[in-house]
Design a protein around this motif. Structure first.
Motif, PDB file in Angstrom:
ATOM      1  N   ASP A 105       0.804  -1.221   0.000  1.00 49.30           N
ATOM      2  CA  ASP A 105       0.000   0.000   0.000  1.00 49.30           C
ATOM      3  C   ASP A 105       0.837   1.271   0.000  1.00 49.30           C
ATOM      4  O   ASP A 105       0.306   2.370  -0.194  1.00 49.30           O
ATOM      5  CB  ASP A 105      -0.939   0.014   1.214  1.00 49.30           C
ATOM      6  N   LYS A 106       2.140   1.151   0.227  1.00 51.63           N
ATOM      7  CA  LYS A 106       3.011   2.322   0.229  1.00 51.63           C
ATOM      8  C   LYS A 106       3.704   2.546  -1.113  1.00 51.63           C
ATOM      9  O   LYS A 106       4.485   3.472  -1.260  1.00 51.63           O
ATOM     10  CB  LYS A 106       4.070   2.200   1.331  1.00 51.63           C
TER      11      LYS A 106
ATOM     12  N   THR B  40      -3.713   4.405   2.976  1.00 46.76           N
ATOM     13  CA  THR B  40      -2.270   4.637   3.117  1.00 46.76           C
ATOM     14  C   THR B  40      -1.763   5.674   2.121  1.00 46.76           C
ATOM     15  O   THR B  40      -1.129   6.657   2.491  1.00 46.76           O
ATOM     16  CB  THR B  40      -1.490   3.319   2.926  1.00 46.76           C
ATOM     17  N   TYR B  41      -2.054   5.457   0.842  1.00 50.07           N
ATOM     18  CA  TYR B  41      -1.495   6.322  -0.202  1.00 50.07           C
ATOM     19  C   TYR B  41      -2.403   7.495  -0.545  1.00 50.07           C
ATOM     20  O   TYR B  41      -1.985   8.462  -1.148  1.00 50.07           O
ATOM     21  CB  TYR B  41      -1.217   5.507  -1.464  1.00 50.07           C
TER      22      TYR B  41
END
Length: 218
Positions: free
Chosen positions: A63-64, A146-147
């Motif tokens: 997710d990063k 997350t992003y």
């Protein structure tokens, strides 16, 4: 393995090539000319098969990170004002696809599809500065916790006459999963948050679903 978007075209091409080979073999008596035409027909079939190939990709879910949505070459990395959805500055990364690249479009991040829109338009060459705003295109925005939000835009080129977009609002997007398909040469733009750490360089070749385009700064 061939993509479902190509099944009909592959079948029609195969029938046409077989019929052409039979006709040439029956009616063209000049050996060198018959051989040349048969080779050309076989090469045409091989090109069609290559265009619609759909190789398996091993996406490492993260997710990063943002993975490339398509195969091709990075042709743009710059800060721009994105005015269709964000109405603010974003980092743009564009990947150009030649006719010999795999043309499956994949989700760059996992999350929820929050925007999906088709725009009819022109067929300027894909690297034209105005292609992103004037060509036939689809815009898809995926969001995760997350992003945040990442926009990817399929853009038709001079040879691309049909964009296929599978993304629908509220769909669950899986990073590396199929988002669409573009037929015959085109480009995909990514619009990323300004705090993104770009992991590619201009003219770098990337693979859809595998190459890391960017990641969040820690």
């Amino acid at each position: 393995m061939f993509h479902k978007e190509g099944h009909k075209i592959i079948f029609i091409t195969l029938v046409a090539v077989v019929a052409g080979c039979l006709l040439v073999d029956s009616f063209v008596s000049i050996y060198w000319l018959r051989t040349l035409i048969l080779i050309a027909l076989v090469i045409f079939l091989i090109l069609i098969l290559q265009f619609f190939r759909n190789p398996k990709r091993n996406t490492v879910l993260n997710d990063k990170q943002v993975v490339s949505p398509v195969d091709g070459k990075v042709v743009v990395i710059e800060e721009v004002f994105e005015k269709e959805y964000f109405n603010e500055k974003r980092l743009q990364v564009s990947v150009f696809m030649s006719p010999i690249n795999v043309h499956v479009t994949r989700y760059p991040i996992s999350g929820k599809v929050v925007f999906s829109k088709y725009h009819p338009g022109k067929y300027l060459v894909a690297w034209h500065p105005k292609a992103s705003e004037e060509n036939e295109r689809t815009t898809v925005v995926v969001e995760n916790n997350t992003y945040g939000k990442v926009l990817h835009r399929q853009i038709a080129g001079a040879l691309a006459k049909r964009i296929v977009n599978y993304a629908k609002v509220d769909d669950a997007a899986v990073q590396g999963g199929e988002s669409g398909f573009i037929k015959f040469g085109s480009r995909v733009d990514l619009f990323l948050p300004l705090n993104t750490n770009i992991k590619v360089a201009l003219n770098q070749k990337v693979r859809g679903g595998e190459s890391i385009i960017a990641q969040l700064n820690e």
